[in-house]
Design a protein around this motif. Structure first.
Motif, PDB file in Angstrom:
ATOM      1  N   UNK A  85      16.830 -18.168  14.209  1.00 32.78           N
ATOM      2  CA  UNK A  85      17.377 -19.134  13.252  1.00 32.78           C
ATOM      3  C   UNK A  85      18.762 -18.891  12.816  1.00 32.78           C
ATOM      4  N   UNK A  86      19.132 -17.747  12.901  1.00 28.94           N
ATOM      5  CA  UNK A  86      20.492 -17.057  12.652  1.00 28.94           C
ATOM      6  C   UNK A  86      21.460 -17.405  13.986  1.00 28.94           C
ATOM      7  N   UNK A  87      20.744 -17.803  15.178  1.00 30.83           N
ATOM      8  CA  UNK A  87      21.634 -18.278  15.899  1.00 30.83           C
ATOM      9  C   UNK A  87      22.091 -17.059  16.789  1.00 30.83           C
ATOM     10  N   UNK A  88      21.431 -16.047  16.563  1.00 35.68           N
ATOM     11  CA  UNK A  88      21.880 -14.520  17.395  1.00 35.68           C
ATOM     12  C   UNK A  88      21.488 -14.469  18.643  1.00 35.68           C
ATOM     13  N   UNK A  89      20.555 -15.391  19.214  1.00 33.11           N
ATOM     14  CA  UNK A  89      19.724 -14.951  20.500  1.00 33.11           C
ATOM     15  C   UNK A  89      20.684 -15.254  21.522  1.00 33.11           C
ATOM     16  N   UNK A  90      21.826 -16.552  21.343  1.00 31.18           N
ATOM     17  CA  UNK A  90      22.681 -16.763  22.199  1.00 31.18           C
ATOM     18  C   UNK A  90      24.220 -16.149  21.673  1.00 31.18           C
ATOM     19  N   UNK A  91      24.191 -15.060  21.427  1.00 33.08           N
ATOM     20  CA  UNK A  91      25.350 -14.242  20.986  1.00 33.08           C
ATOM     21  C   UNK A  91      26.279 -14.377  22.118  1.00 33.08           C
ATOM     22  N   UNK A  92      25.827 -13.876  23.328  1.00 36.89           N
ATOM     23  CA  UNK A  92      26.866 -13.845  24.655  1.00 36.89           C
ATOM     24  C   UNK A  92      26.838 -14.833  25.433  1.00 36.89           C
ATOM     25  N   UNK A 116      19.939 -13.615  30.772  1.00 39.83           N
ATOM     26  CA  UNK A 116      20.389 -14.990  31.485  1.00 39.83           C
ATOM     27  C   UNK A 116      21.908 -14.722  32.190  1.00 39.83           C
ATOM     28  N   UNK A 117      22.271 -13.654  32.060  1.00 41.60           N
ATOM     29  CA  UNK A 117      23.691 -13.378  32.681  1.00 41.60           C
ATOM     30  C   UNK A 117      23.722 -13.819  34.041  1.00 41.60           C
ATOM     31  N   UNK A 118      22.819 -13.743  34.937  1.00 45.68           N
ATOM     32  CA  UNK A 118      22.958 -14.314  36.095  1.00 45.68           C
ATOM     33  C   UNK A 118      22.947 -15.681  36.394  1.00 45.68           C
ATOM     34  N   UNK A 119      22.277 -16.394  35.163  1.00 50.92           N
ATOM     35  CA  UNK A 119      22.390 -17.700  35.146  1.00 50.92           C
ATOM     36  C   UNK A 119      23.697 -18.201  34.625  1.00 50.92           C
ATOM     37  N   UNK A 120      24.242 -17.537  33.772  1.00 54.92           N
ATOM     38  CA  UNK A 120      25.355 -18.020  33.147  1.00 54.92           C
ATOM     39  C   UNK A 120      26.688 -17.954  34.324  1.00 54.92           C
ATOM     40  N   UNK A 121      26.370 -16.842  34.981  1.00 51.00           N
ATOM     41  CA  UNK A 121      27.546 -16.558  35.913  1.00 51.00           C
ATOM     42  C   UNK A 121      27.318 -17.263  37.325  1.00 51.00           C
ATOM     43  N   UNK A 122      26.102 -17.565  37.694  1.00 55.51           N
ATOM     44  CA  UNK A 122      25.735 -18.341  38.959  1.00 55.51           C
ATOM     45  C   UNK A 122      25.197 -19.482  38.992  1.00 55.51           C
ATOM     46  N   UNK A 123      24.620 -19.945  37.834  1.00 59.10           N
ATOM     47  CA  UNK A 123      23.834 -21.294  37.773  1.00 59.10           C
ATOM     48  C   UNK A 123      24.634 -22.295  37.774  1.00 59.10           C
ATOM     49  N   UNK A 124      24.261 -23.635  38.087  1.00 55.32           N
ATOM     50  CA  UNK A 124      24.927 -24.820  37.992  1.00 55.32           C
ATOM     51  C   UNK A 124      24.736 -25.187  36.645  1.00 55.32           C
ATOM     52  N   UNK A 125      25.988 -26.244  36.429  1.00 53.13           N
ATOM     53  CA  UNK A 125      25.899 -27.000  35.112  1.00 53.13           C
ATOM     54  C   UNK A 125      24.526 -27.582  34.706  1.00 53.13           C
ATOM     55  N   UNK A 126      23.993 -28.171  35.603  1.00 52.53           N
ATOM     56  CA  UNK A 126      22.599 -28.756  35.171  1.00 52.53           C
ATOM     57  C   UNK A 126      21.390 -27.659  34.801  1.00 52.53           C
ATOM     58  N   UNK A 127      21.759 -26.438  35.623  1.00 54.51           N
ATOM     59  CA  UNK A 127      20.730 -25.159  35.323  1.00 54.51           C
ATOM     60  C   UNK A 127      21.129 -24.624  33.965  1.00 54.51           C
ATOM     61  N   UNK A 128      22.148 -24.546  33.855  1.00 55.36           N
ATOM     62  CA  UNK A 128      22.617 -23.905  32.290  1.00 55.36           C
ATOM     63  C   UNK A 128      21.991 -24.657  31.212  1.00 55.36           C
ATOM     64  N   UNK A 129      22.331 -26.041  31.314  1.00 53.61           N
ATOM     65  CA  UNK A 129      21.928 -26.932  30.461  1.00 53.61           C
ATOM     66  C   UNK A 129      20.571 -26.905  30.329  1.00 53.61           C
ATOM     67  N   UNK A 130      19.813 -26.649  31.260  1.00 56.22           N
ATOM     68  CA  UNK A 130      18.393 -26.886  31.298  1.00 56.22           C
ATOM     69  C   UNK A 130      17.698 -25.628  30.924  1.00 56.22           C
TER      70      UNK A 130
END
Length: 389
Positions: free
Chosen positions: A47-54, A96-110
């Motif tokens: 709820x504090x938004x901390x899970x997506x800090x990076x 999720x770092x491999x998704x952030x770096x190598x995922x497609x835009x669609x994968x990142x959104x999903x």
């Protein structure tokens, strides 16, 4: 060189500390006893938004770095939550770092958006019982059939798999003997942990961190849609490396946090406990181990955050991340040991909590890589010695 955190980073620490203050030692002792996952704690962190800090801002993250993620992890551990608290959100911070770096835009959104919101929970499927730390020797295989892959095999030490609905899974798509290098032919998937294909998720009873389950997971026909392949087939091992150094940084930061809370408890007890008409903290036999622990923890902390800053700057940090994790785990172990010995017989009693700290800090000495392999890595990569493994 500036060894202090910025005002913004201190604000992150303070905000997370305020959440942690709601969950005291009594709460974590209860979770250590009943083994219930700390759902309310995780919900407050989410709820504090901390899970997506990076994670990137466009997917709901804060767009900050591993440094800030390590600050969060350390603050949680230092609150007395130790690894029970930190591990409950650990995968969201680095996994999720491999998704952030190598995922497609669609994968990142999903994939990233529900993970950051706390709607999805992901576990990490890499380690196998026969391969151990030799990741290239894993035998779990993913065979492509039409528009999907079918996975067979088993994973070990898969945390949060009891409640996770997603898994970041490494599997071999090309037999090792058909690859030029053993690191080739491994593919990385982010997919549903479908209980039809994951035929058994067996919890492993363990020494500590009871609130966060650890499991053996068996796959027999797990279907993975081809759109859940991260990057190119066969390059998963290299993608996985983008999560390994941050993981070492976070484990190191958490270990320092555990060491600090143990040292705090020991120092308070040493000031208050009177034996032979004087506080035991007046005795150098008590003072010196505690003082040594402070020095060791602060030195380790510098290496941990040096590694974090290098990673965030896009510079190589393998040696520093491994060294930071090694030094922090050893320093924290010594601090927990000193805390128990300072408490004497009460150090063995659960109500004083330091025995729980000791049980949980052992994880940092073992995982995600052993002390011995870290030393071999540094000897080879930094000191130019021949490879020993």
């Amino acid at each position: 060189m500036d060894f202090t955190f910025s005002p913004e980073q201190e604000a992150v620490r303070d905000a997370v500390a305020r959440i942690c203050a709601k969950y005291d030692d009594t709460y974590w002792l209860a979770r250590d006893t009943d083994g219930e996952f700390p759902e309310d704690f995780v919900a407050d962190i989410a709820a504090g938004g901390w899970l997506g800090i990076a994670m990137p801002e466009e997917y709901g993250g804060a767009g900050l770095g591993v440094t800030e993620a390590a600050i969060i992890a350390q603050t949680i551990a230092e609150s007395g939550a130790c690894l029970s608290g930190a591990s409950s959100i650990h995968m969201n911070l680095f996994g999720p770092m491999p998704v952030v770096v190598f995922g497609t835009a669609e994968q990142k959104e999903r994939m990233l958006v529900p993970l950051i919101k706390g709607e999805d929970r992901c576990c990490f499927g890499v380690t196998e019982p026969d391969a151990g730390l030799n990741t290239t020797a894993i035998s779990t295989r993913a065979e492509k059939t039409g528009d999907h892959y079918v996975v067979h095999g088993r994973k070990m030490w898969t945390s949060t798999a009891q409640t996770a609905n997603k898994i970041l899974l490494l599997a071999r798509t090309t037999p090792k003997e058909d690859c030029a290098k053993p690191t080739e032919g491994l593919s990385l998937f982010y997919t549903d942990l479908d209980r039809g294909g994951a035929t058994e998720v067996r919890e492993i009873a363990k020494m500590g961190r009871k609130a966060v389950d650890t499991n053996a997971v068996f796959f027999d026909g797990l279907k993975v849609p081809k759109e859940n392949l991260i990057g190119e087939e066969g390059k998963g091992f290299h993608y996985l490396l983008h999560g390994l150094n941050p993981e070492r940084v976070l484990i190191g930061a958490e270990a320092v946090g555990i060491g600090r809370i143990a040292l705090k408890k020991a120092s308070e007890y040493a000031r208050e406990r009177v034996v032979f008409g004087r506080p035991i903290g007046q005795n150098q036999a008590i003072q010196h181990p505690l003082a040594k622990s402070w020095a060791e923890l602060e030195a380790a902390n510098l290496m941990v955050f040096k590694a974090a800053s290098l990673y965030d700057a896009g510079q190589p940090c393998g040696a520093e991340a491994n060294a930071g994790k090694y030094l922090a785990a050893e320093a924290a172990f010594h601090a927990c040991e000193s805390a128990i010995l300072t408490h004497g017989g009460m150090g063995y009693a659960k109500e004083f909590h330091v025995e729980r700290y000791m049980r949980e800090v052992m994880i940092a000495r073992i995982a995600p890589v052993s002390r011995e392999l870290i030393l071999s890595f540094i000897a080879e990569r930094v000191l130019g010695q021949p490879k020993s493994y």
